[in-house]
Design a protein around this motif. Structure first.
Motif, PDB file in Angstrom:
ATOM      1  N   GLN A  17       3.832   5.907 -35.704  1.00  0.00           N
ATOM      2  CA  GLN A  17       2.833   4.768 -35.185  1.00  0.00           C
ATOM      3  C   GLN A  17       1.343   4.764 -35.621  1.00  0.00           C
ATOM      4  O   GLN A  17       0.969   5.909 -35.705  1.00  0.00           O
ATOM      5  N   ALA A  18       0.672   3.893 -36.179  1.00  0.00           N
ATOM      6  CA  ALA A  18      -0.620   4.048 -36.638  1.00  0.00           C
ATOM      7  C   ALA A  18      -1.333   2.785 -36.292  1.00  0.00           C
ATOM      8  O   ALA A  18      -0.832   1.803 -36.171  1.00  0.00           O
ATOM      9  N   GLN A  19      -2.701   2.943 -36.922  1.00  0.00           N
ATOM     10  CA  GLN A  19      -3.594   1.738 -36.774  1.00  0.00           C
ATOM     11  C   GLN A  19      -3.058   0.503 -37.572  1.00  0.00           C
ATOM     12  O   GLN A  19      -2.789   0.774 -38.932  1.00  0.00           O
ATOM     13  N   GLU A  20      -2.852  -0.744 -37.007  1.00  0.00           N
ATOM     14  CA  GLU A  20      -2.434  -1.939 -37.835  1.00  0.00           C
ATOM     15  C   GLU A  20      -3.712  -2.835 -37.807  1.00  0.00           C
ATOM     16  O   GLU A  20      -4.077  -3.426 -36.809  1.00  0.00           O
ATOM     17  N   GLY A  21      -4.252  -2.861 -38.987  1.00  0.00           N
ATOM     18  CA  GLY A  21      -5.339  -3.754 -39.043  1.00  0.00           C
ATOM     19  C   GLY A  21      -6.620  -3.215 -38.448  1.00  0.00           C
ATOM     20  O   GLY A  21      -6.853  -2.066 -38.390  1.00  0.00           O
ATOM     21  N   HIS A  22      -7.854  -4.095 -37.956  1.00  0.00           N
ATOM     22  CA  HIS A  22      -8.642  -3.660 -37.432  1.00  0.00           C
ATOM     23  C   HIS A  22      -8.785  -3.239 -35.831  1.00  0.00           C
ATOM     24  O   HIS A  22      -8.001  -3.948 -35.217  1.00  0.00           O
ATOM     25  N   GLU A 559       8.152  -2.894 -34.662  1.00  0.00           N
ATOM     26  CA  GLU A 559       7.689  -2.084 -35.459  1.00  0.00           C
ATOM     27  C   GLU A 559       6.885  -2.581 -36.711  1.00  0.00           C
ATOM     28  O   GLU A 559       7.314  -3.617 -37.340  1.00  0.00           O
ATOM     29  N   SER A 560       5.548  -2.038 -36.907  1.00  0.00           N
ATOM     30  CA  SER A 560       4.816  -2.636 -38.066  1.00  0.00           C
ATOM     31  C   SER A 560       4.016  -1.363 -38.819  1.00  0.00           C
ATOM     32  O   SER A 560       3.610  -0.573 -38.124  1.00  0.00           O
ATOM     33  N   LEU A 561       3.959  -1.432 -40.091  1.00  0.00           N
ATOM     34  CA  LEU A 561       3.320  -0.423 -40.843  1.00  0.00           C
ATOM     35  C   LEU A 561       2.224  -1.329 -41.719  1.00  0.00           C
ATOM     36  O   LEU A 561       2.571  -2.357 -42.060  1.00  0.00           O
ATOM     37  N   SER A 562       1.202  -0.276 -41.853  1.00  0.00           N
ATOM     38  CA  SER A 562       0.117  -0.887 -42.911  1.00  0.00           C
ATOM     39  C   SER A 562      -0.362  -0.004 -43.855  1.00  0.00           C
ATOM     40  O   SER A 562      -0.290   1.376 -43.417  1.00  0.00           O
ATOM     41  N   TYR A 563      -0.474  -0.303 -45.036  1.00  0.00           N
ATOM     42  CA  TYR A 563      -1.151   0.620 -45.866  1.00  0.00           C
ATOM     43  C   TYR A 563      -2.351  -0.013 -46.541  1.00  0.00           C
ATOM     44  O   TYR A 563      -1.875  -1.068 -47.029  1.00  0.00           O
ATOM     45  N   THR A 564      -3.486   0.771 -46.549  1.00  0.00           N
ATOM     46  CA  THR A 564      -4.699   0.254 -47.234  1.00  0.00           C
ATOM     47  C   THR A 564      -5.163   1.160 -48.342  1.00  0.00           C
ATOM     48  O   THR A 564      -5.587   2.667 -47.812  1.00  0.00           O
ATOM     49  N   LYS A 565      -5.432   0.771 -49.500  1.00  0.00           N
ATOM     50  CA  LYS A 565      -5.949   1.806 -50.324  1.00  0.00           C
ATOM     51  C   LYS A 565      -6.783   0.937 -51.413  1.00  0.00           C
ATOM     52  O   LYS A 565      -6.449  -0.020 -52.234  1.00  0.00           O
ATOM     53  N   ASP A 566      -8.221   1.031 -51.185  1.00  0.00           N
ATOM     54  CA  ASP A 566      -9.173   0.415 -52.189  1.00  0.00           C
ATOM     55  C   ASP A 566      -8.833  -1.084 -52.317  1.00  0.00           C
ATOM     56  O   ASP A 566      -9.130  -1.636 -51.320  1.00  0.00           O
ATOM     57  N   TRP A 567      -8.493  -1.644 -53.216  1.00  0.00           N
ATOM     58  CA  TRP A 567      -8.395  -3.144 -53.436  1.00  0.00           C
ATOM     59  C   TRP A 567      -7.043  -3.786 -52.726  1.00  0.00           C
ATOM     60  O   TRP A 567      -7.006  -5.042 -52.876  1.00  0.00           O
TER      61      TRP A 567
END
Length: 661
Positions: A17-22, A559-567
């Motif tokens: 589990q981790a941060q989803e969005g802001h 359950e939700s997952l998010s991945y953020t990388k640059d663009w």
């Protein structure tokens, strides 16, 4: 498929589990209850926070009224921030917020999304050349494409089944904001019927701020909030958990209406700083409203849904107009504030609601309405007092008062008392209440906020409300009792939460002779974890039990997952729900395109899954696509009437294009 899906959901590791969005989106989810998620005011709050994130406030020029737009700050925190700037001058970095003791770790984190530290330009106004040269243009266009047909799409609806809207805004810092919003619900005519100018809904606005003594000037569509909302409040909402977070403070804000909600004023308004301590606000509005009419052409009901999909709904569009004018005079100095507020409303046709049932006999009934109030308060480092007392034109009273005290650096308590006469009449009042209206309610609310460490917080409240007059499905005087306990841990990587709510409301029995107590239990467990390489994940378990009649259960695991990388940013989520009825329904907040509020409710049995991709294209261009599906296992059709879908699955595709220069 059902068994496989449930098995996957059960073995998905909670530790991922981790941060989803802001962070601020998580804040909204944490302070919402079922009633809040169904309130239009929370959608306005979401739109406001989206906009403030895109155009943060300069800590060195921000006004008290602008800080009051942030729903998670208390009156004491706002006072301490203004005092710090007055005492020590312009801030050099956001890190100086650590010096303000009343700001906790959660508030400091939230603030970083909505503020920045810039030059102290409070003594000079921007030049027109700089505004035109360095101003920012933002264009956003969004469309929802359904992969299904509703019953009304065959012949009854006047337009296409697509929902779409656009938003253009020009801005220059905190000083200038100019924009236009156009919106269309699915089924409404576009450049046809009575919508010959295109969209069914338009909002245009111009806002100027911090120009000498002129603190705020708005033209076009705007929102106004005064005091604690007993006279007028079409700004942000005041839910029970949020009230505990901001300690029941008052507000006095005038801001442009840049969202798609139907609660706004149309005309002009201004706030002028008369001196260091005195500010005056005045406004004038002439707003079209939707209403159902009686046979004698009087208005029976004022509508707020904004739907104009059928001939019947279109016939109710803008057949009532309201002239609204008023203002506020406010004194603020040395922690003390005192304000006088007034609102006059004239409808171009009398409001004559049906009064067949007993609960309908107290509905507002007139063509002219007048409300005045006195709001007052005192804020110090240890305690704060806030309140407002209002009268309608017939002398009926409404009052709300809060008392907050910091027992230590880690423990705060608050008490809230309200009395809203069942005869008090106002069309624009919106304040703290259990019954949803500033009328026919008296009660006491006690809250506790404990921060044993910067990472750990415990919140609790109990609220008792008494309703002297009959209500819907309650044919005599009644009462309700509501209590909640919530704990949250916010660490560098882990975010853990637990919530339990117990609520009792009274309801008529079958013979409408006695009242039955209807108990409702709701709980939530959540866990989040964030990695250093942009991956985040959230696990949440919601459950409820309605102890009425035979008893009804409901629950959802998601359950939700998010991945953020640059663009690039990816979001994926899924949830399984199973409830016995609508009364034991569950709800889930989902990430969506910018300015697209997404709080979904579910009942019955089924699964919900979605995927969202957000990518920056060519630097200033951003494309977002989200597809979401709800599959039901217990029905062959979804909805009823014209909204009925002849199938057990519902899939929507959201597309958004955003361009900034």
């Amino acid at each position: 498929m059902k068994t496989l899906f449930i098995s996957i959901m059960m073995i998905m590791p909670l530790g991922l589990q981790a941060q989803e969005g802001h962070v601020w989106e998580r804040y909204l989810s944490e302070v919402m209850t079922v009633e809040d998620s169904e309130s239009e005011s929370w959608e306005r709050t979401y739109d406001l926070l989206c906009e403030l994130e895109q155009q943060p406030l300069n800590l060195n020029t921000v006004t008290r009224e602008q800080l009051e737009e942030l729903p998670f700050l208390t009156a004491q925190q706002i006072e301490d921030m203004m005092e710090y700037r007055y005492r020590y001058g312009a801030m050099k970095s956001v890190g100086e917020l650590m010096m303000i003791r009343s700001l906790g770790e959660v508030q400091r984190r939230l603030l970083t999304y909505f503020i920045y530290v810039g030059d102290d330009a409070s003594q000079r106004s921007p030049r027109l050349g700089d505004v035109l040269k360095y101003g920012r243009h933002e264009l956003t266009a969004t469309m929802r494409i359904p992969f299904y047909e509703r019953e009304g799409d065959h012949e009854q609806y006047l337009g296409y089944p697509y929902r779409h809207w656009m938003r253009y805004q020009f801005s220059y810092g905190d000083y200038v904001k100019l924009g236009l919003v156009g919106a269309q619900d699915a089924g409404e005519p576009f450049f046809a019927n009575r919508n010959k100018w295109g969209y069914d809904y338009y909002s245009s606005y111009l806002q100027l701020r911090n120009l000498g003594r002129l603190e705020t000037l708005v033209l076009g569509n705007y929102r106004m909030s005064m005091g604690m909302g007993l006279v007028m409040n079409n700004g942000f909402g005041l839910g029970k958990i949020a009230t505990l977070q901001n300690m029941g403070r008052s507000t006095n804000t005038l801001t442009a209406h840049s969202s798609r909600s139907n609660s706004y004023l149309q005309g002009m308004g201004a706030t002028i700083r008369l001196s260091t301590a005195f500010r005056a606000t005045a406004f004038l509005s002439y707003t079209p409203l939707d209403a159902t009419l009686n046979k004698d052409s009087t208005a029976r009901t004022i509508l707020s849904s904004g739907y104009h999909r059928t001939e019947t709904e279109m016939a109710k569009k803008h057949n009532l107009h309201a002239l609204k004018t008023g203002g506020a005079l406010r004194y603020e100095a040395h922690g003390l504030h005192l304000g006088v507020n007034a609102l006059y409303v004239h409808l171009d046709r009398p409001l004559h609601p049906q009064r067949v049932s007993l609960y309908q006999r107290i509905y507002p009934y007139d063509q002219d309405f007048m409300n005045t109030s006195l709001d007052y308060g005192y804020v110090s480092h240890q305690l704060s007092l806030n309140g407002e007392t209002a009268l309608d034109k017939r002398g009926h009273i409404a009052t709300i008062n809060t008392f907050n005290i910091r027992l230590s650096d880690v423990l705060s308590m608050m008490a809230l008392q309200r009395f809203y006469s069942y005869k008090y009449a106002s069309l624009d009042a919106q304040s703290y209440s259990d019954g949803g209206r500033v009328q026919n309610e008296s009660g006491v609310y006690l809250g506790l906020s404990w921060h044993p460490s910067p990472e750990f917080q415990v919140s609790a409240y109990t609220d008792y409300a008494y309703f002297a007059w009959a209500k819907y499905q309650v044919s005599q005087s009644s009462y309700s009792w509501d209590q909640l306990l919530q704990a949250a841990y916010t660490g560098k990587r882990w975010n853990l939460g637990v919530r339990y709510r117990l609520r009792m409301k009274q309801k008529d029995d079958k013979d409408k002779k006695t009242l039955n107590d209807r108990w409702e239990h709701r709980g939530r467990l959540s866990a989040e974890y964030a990695t250093d390489f942009g991956l985040s994940c959230r696990t949440q378990l919601d459950g409820g039990y309605c102890a009425y009649s035979e008893g009804e259960w409901g629950g959802m695991v998601s359950e939700s997952l998010s991945y953020t990388k640059d663009w690039l940013r990816l979001n994926i989520g899924a949830g399984y729900f199973h409830t016995d009825s609508y009364d034991s329904r569950v709800w889930l907040y989902e990430q969506g395109p910018l300015y697209a509020y997404s709080m979904n409710q579910f009942y019955g049995e089924g699964i919900r899954y979605w995927l969202m991709v957000r990518a920056k294209v060519a630097g200033n261009l951003m494309l977002t696509a989200k597809i979401g599906t709800t599959d039901y296992f217990d029905r062959d059709y979804i909805g009823s009437g014209y909204q009925q879908i002849d199938g057990s699955s519902q899939t929507d595709l959201d597309l958004q294009l955003r361009w900034i220069i």
